[in-house]
Design a protein around this motif. Structure first.
Motif, short mmCIF file in Angstrom:
data_model
loop_
_atom_site.label_atom_id
_atom_site.label_comp_id
_atom_site.label_asym_id
_atom_site.label_seq_id
_atom_site.Cartn_x
_atom_site.Cartn_y
_atom_site.Cartn_z
N HIS A 174 0.86 -1.19 0.00
CA HIS A 174 0.00 0.00 0.00
C HIS A 174 0.89 1.24 0.00
O HIS A 174 1.54 1.55 1.00
CB HIS A 174 -0.92 0.02 1.22
CG HIS A 174 -1.90 1.15 1.19
ND1 HIS A 174 -2.64 1.53 2.29
CD2 HIS A 174 -2.27 2.00 0.19
CE1 HIS A 174 -3.40 2.55 1.98
NE2 HIS A 174 -3.18 2.86 0.72
N ASP A 207 -1.35 7.80 -7.53
CA ASP A 207 -1.71 7.94 -6.12
C ASP A 207 -2.35 6.65 -5.61
O ASP A 207 -3.05 5.95 -6.35
CB ASP A 207 -2.70 9.10 -5.96
CG ASP A 207 -3.09 9.32 -4.51
OD1 ASP A 207 -2.19 9.32 -3.65
OD2 ASP A 207 -4.30 9.49 -4.23
N ASP A 208 -2.08 6.33 -4.37
CA ASP A 208 -2.76 5.27 -3.62
C ASP A 208 -2.76 3.93 -4.35
O ASP A 208 -3.81 3.41 -4.74
CB ASP A 208 -4.20 5.69 -3.29
CG ASP A 208 -4.74 4.92 -2.08
OD1 ASP A 208 -3.93 4.57 -1.22
OD2 ASP A 208 -5.96 4.68 -2.03
N PRO A 241 0.48 5.05 -0.48
CA PRO A 241 -0.39 6.22 -0.67
C PRO A 241 0.35 7.45 -1.19
O PRO A 241 -0.28 8.41 -1.63
CB PRO A 241 -0.94 6.47 0.74
CG PRO A 241 0.10 5.91 1.65
CD PRO A 241 0.70 4.73 0.92
N HIS A 259 1.95 9.84 0.35
CA HIS A 259 1.68 11.07 1.10
C HIS A 259 2.78 11.33 2.12
O HIS A 259 2.53 11.87 3.19
CB HIS A 259 0.32 10.95 1.81
CG HIS A 259 -0.84 11.04 0.90
ND1 HIS A 259 -2.14 10.99 1.32
CD2 HIS A 259 -0.90 11.18 -0.45
CE1 HIS A 259 -2.95 11.09 0.29
NE2 HIS A 259 -2.23 11.20 -0.80
N LEU A 300 -7.60 9.92 4.15
CA LEU A 300 -7.00 8.59 4.06
C LEU A 300 -6.62 8.08 5.45
O LEU A 300 -6.17 8.85 6.30
CB LEU A 300 -5.74 8.63 3.19
CG LEU A 300 -5.96 8.90 1.71
CD1 LEU A 300 -4.62 9.11 1.04
CD2 LEU A 300 -6.68 7.75 1.05
N GLN A 309 -2.57 0.01 -4.30
CA GLN A 309 -2.84 -1.07 -3.36
C GLN A 309 -2.77 -2.40 -4.09
O GLN A 309 -3.32 -2.55 -5.18
CB GLN A 309 -4.21 -0.91 -2.71
CG GLN A 309 -4.35 0.37 -1.89
CD GLN A 309 -5.65 0.41 -1.10
OE1 GLN A 309 -6.06 -0.58 -0.50
NE2 GLN A 309 -6.30 1.56 -1.11
N ASN A 346 -12.81 7.27 0.92
CA ASN A 346 -12.43 8.55 1.52
C ASN A 346 -13.62 9.49 1.71
O ASN A 346 -13.45 10.67 1.97
CB ASN A 346 -11.39 9.24 0.63
CG ASN A 346 -10.24 8.32 0.31
OD1 ASN A 346 -9.85 7.52 1.12
ND2 ASN A 346 -9.71 8.43 -0.90
N THR A 392 -4.19 6.51 6.16
CA THR A 392 -2.75 6.61 6.34
C THR A 392 -2.31 7.99 6.85
O THR A 392 -1.15 8.17 7.20
CB THR A 392 -2.02 6.32 5.02
OG1 THR A 392 -2.53 7.21 4.00
CG2 THR A 392 -2.27 4.89 4.58
#
Length: 395
Positions: free
Chosen positions: A8, A152-153, A10, A12, A271, A155, A173, A273
């Motif tokens: 995972h 982005d993101d 993300p 960020h 998120l 998984q 989200n 995270t």
């Protein structure tokens, strides 16, 4: 913690040299070339890859089992293509999807047995049959010379997610969740309709001042600002199926604040995270406004406001992910100012300071733990940890 989630990313993260893996694998990706974490209007932060930029992780797609790969992507072009390759000559599946340039697209690729399904946003855009065990997967746009995308993101699961699960990832989200000591407010029938103080600027403490005769005004020390405690106000409502149940649910919720010491309050606005976490106390009483139901079996709703106080509002936030019992989080700091560490499992270590001071904590149970380091974070001279850095500074 979903144990089938094996990667995972993300994107960020505060560090520009790597992207943290928030799964149990902790297969952090190393960034190189023109692969950079950037500010993005849709995601807050995302990975930009241009030219020969790379984000390399040790975790690979498990082609020999079922898997699900989800990704959010933007490209300046009007098509995105994907290729699933299998051993042999001309043993591949290739498809192109029309997209709007520079618009965020959610893509999901699901392998279940010998079936391969592709989602774009909320619709299935491809269902096909795989020949043999795949050995490669590629995602690209119309520019075949160099890459120019925002990702982005990401998984990756080692199982085939159901359609409902895929759509839940895309819409994960949408809601804001509130937790106290690990319990979701909603488990107690409590919803938060409004909040204040979560991200407001803190009030500054009084600084050293001097007044000089024959000069206007005062001289104020402006070099080292320090801040007062944080006050968080939550407007809540609680509902229950009857008068008796209403009283019981109210008492159950308020009893969460009766345990000694601080309480871990967490708000998940976007998120999971990047949660907002606080060590708080509830000092004041709470008045519940209500109207008794006409019958005991009638739905009852009450409203109330709680005021939480965070004594140590300036902090660094980490995350430790333990997949087994007795995993260890390690923090090494160089700081002349005392720091307090709240490990996220109810325990703490106070007054941490010194040169290359190492503090370790063992988690008896597996799980995800958000660690708070509070104090004069700005004066930390050196810092290293085996945990994920969620926020460099949160105040």
């Amino acid at each position: 913690m979903d144990k089938s989630l094996i990667l995972h990313l993300p994107f960020h993260d505060p560090d520009g040299s790597k992207a943290y893996d928030y799964s149990q694998s902790r297969a952090d990706a190393d960034l190189s070339g023109d692969a950079k974490l950037i500010k993005d209007a849709d995601a807050g932060k995302a990975l930009s890859i241009k030219g020969v930029g790379e984000a390399i992780t040790a975790k690979a797609i498990p082609f020999n089992t079922d898997f699900t790969l989800t990704i959010n992507i933007k490209t300046p072009h009007n098509r995105i293509g994907w290729v699933l390759n299998s051993p042999g000559v001309e043993k591949f599946i290739e498809r192109w999807i029309s997209v709007a340039p520079n618009r965020r697209e959610f893509l999901a690729f699901v392998k279940s047995g010998n079936s391969f399904t592709v989602y774009r946003n909320k619709e299935v855009v491809f269902v096909g049959t795989i020949s043999g065990t795949p050995n490669g997967f590629a995602l690209c746009d119309d520019d075949l010379i160099e890459t120019n995308v925002i990702i982005d993101d990401v998984q990756l699961y080692n199982r085939a997610l159901k359609e409902k699960e895929v759509l839940m990832i895309q819409g994960a989200n949408d809601d804001v969740e509130y937790f106290l000591d690990g319990f979701n407010f909603k488990e107690y029938g409590v919803e938060v309709s409004a909040s204040k103080g979560l991200v407001d600027r803190l009030a500054r403490k009084e600084t050293l001042t001097a007044e000089w005769d024959n000069y206007h005004g005062i001289v104020r020390d402006k070099k080292r600002p320090r801040f007062k405690e944080r006050t968080i106000v939550l407007d809540c409502f609680i509902y229950a199926s009857s008068r008796t149940a209403f009283v019981e649910w109210v008492q159950r919720f308020f009893s969460l604040f009766d345990a000694p010491g601080n309480h871990r309050f967490k708000c998940v606005p976007h998120l999971k995270t990047k949660p907002l976490v606080y060590e708080v106390e509830l000092h004041d009483g709470v008045s519940v406004e209500k109207t008794w139901g006409h019958y005991n079996d009638e739905l009852m709703v009450g409203t109330f406001q709680i005021t939480l106080v965070e004594d140590e509002p300036v902090k660094r936030v980490l995350r430790h992910i333990g997949t087994t019992a007795n995993t260890v989080a390690s923090i090494t700091v160089t700081s002349t100012k005392y720091l307090n560490i709240y490990w996220g499992d109810g325990s703490h270590t106070y007054n941490v300071a010194g040169n290359q001071k190492t503090v370790e904590h063992t988690y008896e149970e597996p799980g995800e733990y958000d660690i708070i380091i509070s104090g004069v974070i700005e004066d930390i001279e050196e810092f290293s940890t085996n945990a994920i850095v969620v926020w460099e500074i949160l105040k």
